[in-house]
Design a protein around this motif. Structure first.
Motif, mmCIF file in Angstrom:
data_model
loop_
_atom_site.group_PDB
_atom_site.id
_atom_site.type_symbol
_atom_site.label_atom_id
_atom_site.label_comp_id
_atom_site.label_asym_id
_atom_site.label_seq_id
_atom_site.Cartn_x
_atom_site.Cartn_y
_atom_site.Cartn_z
ATOM 1 N N ASN A 1 0.763 -0.683 0.251
ATOM 2 C CA ASN A 1 -0.045 -0.134 -0.021
ATOM 3 C C ASN A 1 0.769 1.045 0.092
ATOM 4 N N HIS A 2 2.185 0.852 0.088
ATOM 5 C CA HIS A 2 2.963 2.143 -0.204
ATOM 6 C C HIS A 2 3.460 2.571 -1.813
ATOM 7 N N GLY A 3 2.467 2.048 -2.707
ATOM 8 C CA GLY A 3 3.288 1.670 -3.849
ATOM 9 C C GLY A 3 4.565 1.292 -4.189
ATOM 10 N N VAL A 4 4.877 -0.141 -3.353
ATOM 11 C CA VAL A 4 6.474 -0.290 -3.770
ATOM 12 C C VAL A 4 5.834 -2.080 -4.317
ATOM 13 N N ASP A 5 7.286 -1.626 -5.031
ATOM 14 C CA ASP A 5 6.755 -3.126 -6.184
ATOM 15 C C ASP A 5 7.736 -3.889 -5.732
ATOM 16 N N ILE A 6 7.272 -5.437 -6.088
ATOM 17 C CA ILE A 6 9.191 -6.524 -5.803
ATOM 18 C C ILE A 6 8.257 -7.317 -7.162
ATOM 19 N N LYS A 7 9.220 -7.368 -7.735
ATOM 20 C CA LYS A 7 9.001 -8.008 -9.033
ATOM 21 C C LYS A 7 10.251 -9.587 -8.545
ATOM 22 N N ALA A 8 9.801 -10.732 -8.472
ATOM 23 C CA ALA A 8 10.794 -11.928 -7.883
ATOM 24 C C ALA A 8 11.048 -12.977 -8.457
ATOM 25 N N SER A 9 11.691 -13.917 -8.805
ATOM 26 C CA SER A 9 12.429 -15.033 -9.598
ATOM 27 C C SER A 9 12.211 -15.684 -8.444
ATOM 28 N N MET A 10 12.120 -17.171 -8.238
ATOM 29 C CA MET A 10 11.925 -18.068 -7.597
ATOM 30 C C MET A 10 12.621 -19.010 -8.000
ATOM 31 N N HIS A 11 13.317 -19.631 -7.296
ATOM 32 C CA HIS A 11 13.375 -21.547 -7.247
ATOM 33 C C HIS A 11 13.556 -21.524 -6.509
ATOM 34 N N THR A 12 12.162 -23.088 -6.376
ATOM 35 C CA THR A 12 11.433 -23.977 -5.736
ATOM 36 C C THR A 12 12.459 -25.381 -5.224
ATOM 37 N N SER A 13 12.069 -26.015 -4.188
ATOM 38 C CA SER A 13 12.544 -27.183 -3.999
ATOM 39 C C SER A 13 11.387 -27.875 -3.182
ATOM 40 N N GLY A 14 10.895 -29.097 -3.335
ATOM 41 C CA GLY A 14 9.853 -30.139 -2.459
ATOM 42 C C GLY A 14 8.724 -30.413 -2.989
ATOM 43 N N ALA A 15 7.934 -30.412 -2.237
ATOM 44 C CA ALA A 15 6.629 -31.210 -3.610
ATOM 45 C C ALA A 15 5.424 -30.601 -2.591
ATOM 46 N N HIS A 16 4.986 -29.202 -3.446
ATOM 47 C CA HIS A 16 3.724 -28.694 -3.319
ATOM 48 C C HIS A 16 3.244 -28.099 -4.349
ATOM 49 N N LEU A 17 1.612 -28.404 -4.169
ATOM 50 C CA LEU A 17 0.844 -27.836 -5.069
ATOM 51 C C LEU A 17 0.089 -26.708 -4.901
ATOM 52 N N ALA A 18 -0.245 -25.351 -4.971
ATOM 53 C CA ALA A 18 -0.995 -24.245 -4.446
ATOM 54 C C ALA A 18 -0.813 -23.257 -5.840
ATOM 55 N N ALA A 19 -2.377 -22.509 -5.330
ATOM 56 C CA ALA A 19 -2.880 -21.865 -6.265
ATOM 57 C C ALA A 19 -3.793 -20.759 -5.435
#
Length: 149
Positions: free
Chosen positions: A103-121
């Motif tokens: 809400n301060h107008g700050v944006d973060i464009k993130a690139s991530m590497h994941t490991s594990g077993a996970h399903l999410a939406a």
């Protein structure tokens, strides 16, 4: 193929800081995320605590990420709740990209590497809190190194 990502970076402007982070994400229906990071801003770096969660998921994953931070004028503006829509399907290793804003107008464009077993939406809500007492004089690295200290 490079034009869409170049356009997205241009739409956000020039990065004003960068963020390296490690996040743990666990879900059984609802999800919870926790971790830490290091914000590089104005020739200094600061420790950042990250907590939050989302909904509709199952499993566990660890995310190592780096983000370009846009529209950060004051250190205190990084603090707050960030929102994003996220989908993840990790079996073993994966990759994820998200754009978060607060809400301060700050944006973060993130690139991530994941490991594990996970399903999410989910609509993801992460809260970032900087600790100015852990400040170190250091410039932005060319890329993140792990573990984060």
């Amino acid at each position: 193929m490079a034009a869409p990502s170049a356009w997205a970076a241009d739409a956000l402007g020039q990065p004003t800081a960068s963020l390296c982070f490690r996040l743990h994400d666990a879900a059984l229906a609802g999800g919870y995320s926790w971790g830490k990071g290091r914000l590089y801003f104005g020739g200094h770096s600061y420790p950042v605590k990250i907590t939050g969660g989302g909904a509709v998921g199952i499993g566990y994953s660890t995310l190592r990420g780096e983000g370009k931070v846009y529209n950060l004028a004051r250190l205190s503006d990084i603090n707050g709740t960030y929102w994003s829509v996220r989908a993840e399907g990790t079996i073993g290793r994966g990759r994820n990209v998200a754009v978060l804003d607060n809400n301060h107008g700050v944006d973060i464009k993130a690139s991530m590497h994941t490991s594990g077993a996970h399903l999410a939406a989910a609509v993801m809500r992460l809260t970032l809190k900087v600790n100015p007492g852990g400040e170190r004089a250091e410039a932005m690295p060319a890329s993140c190194t792990f573990p984060i200290r």
